[in-house]
Write a protein that holds these residues in place. Structure first.
Motif, PDB file in Angstrom:
ATOM      1  N   GLY A  53       0.807  -1.221   0.000  1.00 13.74           N
ATOM      2  CA  GLY A  53       0.000   0.000   0.000  1.00 13.74           C
ATOM      3  C   GLY A  53       0.838   1.268   0.000  1.00 13.74           C
ATOM      4  N   GLN A  54       2.032   1.203   0.572  1.00 13.91           N
ATOM      5  CA  GLN A  54       2.938   2.350   0.565  1.00 13.91           C
ATOM      6  C   GLN A  54       3.713   2.453  -0.740  1.00 13.91           C
ATOM      7  N   LEU A  55       4.016   1.307  -1.334  1.00 15.60           N
ATOM      8  CA  LEU A  55       4.769   1.301  -2.595  1.00 15.60           C
ATOM      9  C   LEU A  55       3.961   1.845  -3.762  1.00 15.60           C
ATOM     10  N   MET A  56       2.704   1.455  -3.849  1.00 21.67           N
ATOM     11  CA  MET A  56       1.909   1.791  -5.032  1.00 21.67           C
ATOM     12  C   MET A  56       1.814   3.294  -5.311  1.00 21.67           C
ATOM     13  N   PRO A  57       1.548   4.137  -4.327  1.00 21.17           N
ATOM     14  CA  PRO A  57       1.492   5.574  -4.630  1.00 21.17           C
ATOM     15  C   PRO A  57       2.833   6.127  -5.131  1.00 21.17           C
ATOM     16  N   GLN A  58       3.921   5.625  -4.566  1.00 24.72           N
ATOM     17  CA  GLN A  58       5.250   6.063  -5.015  1.00 24.72           C
ATOM     18  C   GLN A  58       5.467   5.671  -6.476  1.00 24.72           C
ATOM     19  N   LEU A  59       5.153   4.407  -6.789  1.00 26.62           N
ATOM     20  CA  LEU A  59       5.349   3.916  -8.150  1.00 26.62           C
ATOM     21  C   LEU A  59       4.412   4.610  -9.133  1.00 26.62           C
ATOM     22  N   ASP A  60       3.184   4.870  -8.707  1.00 22.77           N
ATOM     23  CA  ASP A  60       2.235   5.582  -9.570  1.00 22.77           C
ATOM     24  C   ASP A  60       2.733   6.996  -9.879  1.00 22.77           C
ATOM     25  N   ALA A  61       3.262   7.675  -8.873  1.00 24.15           N
ATOM     26  CA  ALA A  61       3.780   9.029  -9.081  1.00 24.15           C
ATOM     27  C   ALA A  61       4.978   9.014 -10.025  1.00 24.15           C
ATOM     28  N   MET A  62       5.839   8.017  -9.863  1.00 22.97           N
ATOM     29  CA  MET A  62       6.996   7.903 -10.761  1.00 22.97           C
ATOM     30  C   MET A  62       6.536   7.652 -12.198  1.00 22.97           C
ATOM     31  N   GLU A  63       5.528   6.824 -12.359  1.00 27.44           N
ATOM     32  CA  GLU A  63       5.015   6.548 -13.701  1.00 27.44           C
ATOM     33  C   GLU A  63       4.425   7.813 -14.328  1.00 27.44           C
ATOM     34  N   GLU A  64       3.744   8.608 -13.541  1.00 25.59           N
ATOM     35  CA  GLU A  64       3.190   9.864 -14.055  1.00 25.59           C
ATOM     36  C   GLU A  64       4.297  10.816 -14.493  1.00 25.59           C
ATOM     37  N   ARG A  65       5.368  10.888 -13.707  1.00 24.94           N
ATOM     38  CA  ARG A  65       6.491  11.748 -14.097  1.00 24.94           C
ATOM     39  C   ARG A  65       7.177  11.217 -15.355  1.00 24.94           C
ATOM     40  N   ARG A  66       7.265   9.910 -15.481  1.00 23.86           N
ATOM     41  CA  ARG A  66       7.854   9.326 -16.695  1.00 23.86           C
ATOM     42  C   ARG A  66       7.014   9.691 -17.920  1.00 23.86           C
ATOM     43  N   LYS A  67       5.708   9.551 -17.793  1.00 24.94           N
ATOM     44  CA  LYS A  67       4.819   9.910 -18.907  1.00 24.94           C
ATOM     45  C   LYS A  67       4.969  11.383 -19.259  1.00 24.94           C
ATOM     46  N   GLN A  68       5.064  12.222 -18.235  1.00 25.02           N
ATOM     47  CA  GLN A  68       5.229  13.651 -18.478  1.00 25.02           C
ATOM     48  C   GLN A  68       6.548  13.924 -19.200  1.00 25.02           C
ATOM     49  N   ARG A  69       7.620  13.242 -18.807  1.00 24.57           N
ATOM     50  CA  ARG A  69       8.910  13.421 -19.486  1.00 24.57           C
ATOM     51  C   ARG A  69       8.794  13.072 -20.957  1.00 24.57           C
ATOM     52  N   VAL A  70       8.189  11.932 -21.239  1.00 20.55           N
ATOM     53  CA  VAL A  70       8.024  11.506 -22.636  1.00 20.55           C
ATOM     54  C   VAL A  70       7.230  12.556 -23.404  1.00 20.55           C
ATOM     55  N   GLN A  71       6.148  13.008 -22.820  1.00 13.31           N
ATOM     56  CA  GLN A  71       5.303  14.012 -23.465  1.00 13.31           C
ATOM     57  C   GLN A  71       6.073  15.312 -23.721  1.00 13.31           C
ATOM     58  N   LEU A  72       6.817  15.772 -22.739  1.00  9.84           N
ATOM     59  CA  LEU A  72       7.551  17.024 -22.888  1.00  9.84           C
ATOM     60  C   LEU A  72       8.662  16.913 -23.927  1.00  9.84           C
TER      61      LEU A  72
END
Length: 144
Positions: A53-72
């Motif tokens: 339960g603690q890992l998932m929010p961290q990993l989700d946030a990292m995935e969102e930043r990765r997607k943002q990097r690709v988009q930018l």
């Protein structure tokens, strides 16, 4: 702000901030993965669930930043652009700092992946042992 409304400098700054955010998150993820491994060794199911339960929010946030990097990067340099392509457009000081941060992030991500594989292997092995204890080997009672 969307990538099309940001200035180039704002987009690059957001991208570089995201890399720093992921570097920090990798430290937290790695710590959680180590705690997960220790909990798995002790077979503490409740602790494992809590850590997941603690890992998932961290990993989700990292995935969102990765997607943002690709988009930018794609918005700035085109659909086939890479981080290396973006770094090549920066002045020397920013390029060096960005490259170092990116290399650090790549190493941290590899370390987290290795820890995840280690943890998964341990838990799969434990599951297999429990299955054998509960249900026996497939060939245990087979005629010879």
């Amino acid at each position: 702000m969307s990538a099309t409304r940001m200035t180039r400098d704002q987009a690059v700054a957001r991208l570089l901030d995201g890399i720093q955010g992921d570097i920090a998150a990798c430290g937290a993820v790695r710590e959680l993965l180590e705690r997960q491994f220790q909990a798995a060794l002790r077979r503490h199911g409740a602790e494992l669930a809590e850590l997941a339960g603690q890992l998932m929010p961290q990993l989700d946030a990292m995935e969102e930043r990765r997607k943002q990097r690709v988009q930018l990067v794609r918005a700035l340099l085109g659909p086939q652009a890479t981080m290396g392509d973006l770094f090549a457009t920066l002045d020397a000081a920013r390029r060096d700092a960005a490259s170092r941060a990116w290399t650090q992030l790549e190493a941290l991500v590899r370390d987290c992946k290795e820890a995840t594989l280690r943890n998964g292997s341990l838990m799969a092995e434990q599951h297999g042992v429990m299955q054998r204890v509960l249900y026996g080997e497939e060939a245990t009672y087979a005629p010879r």
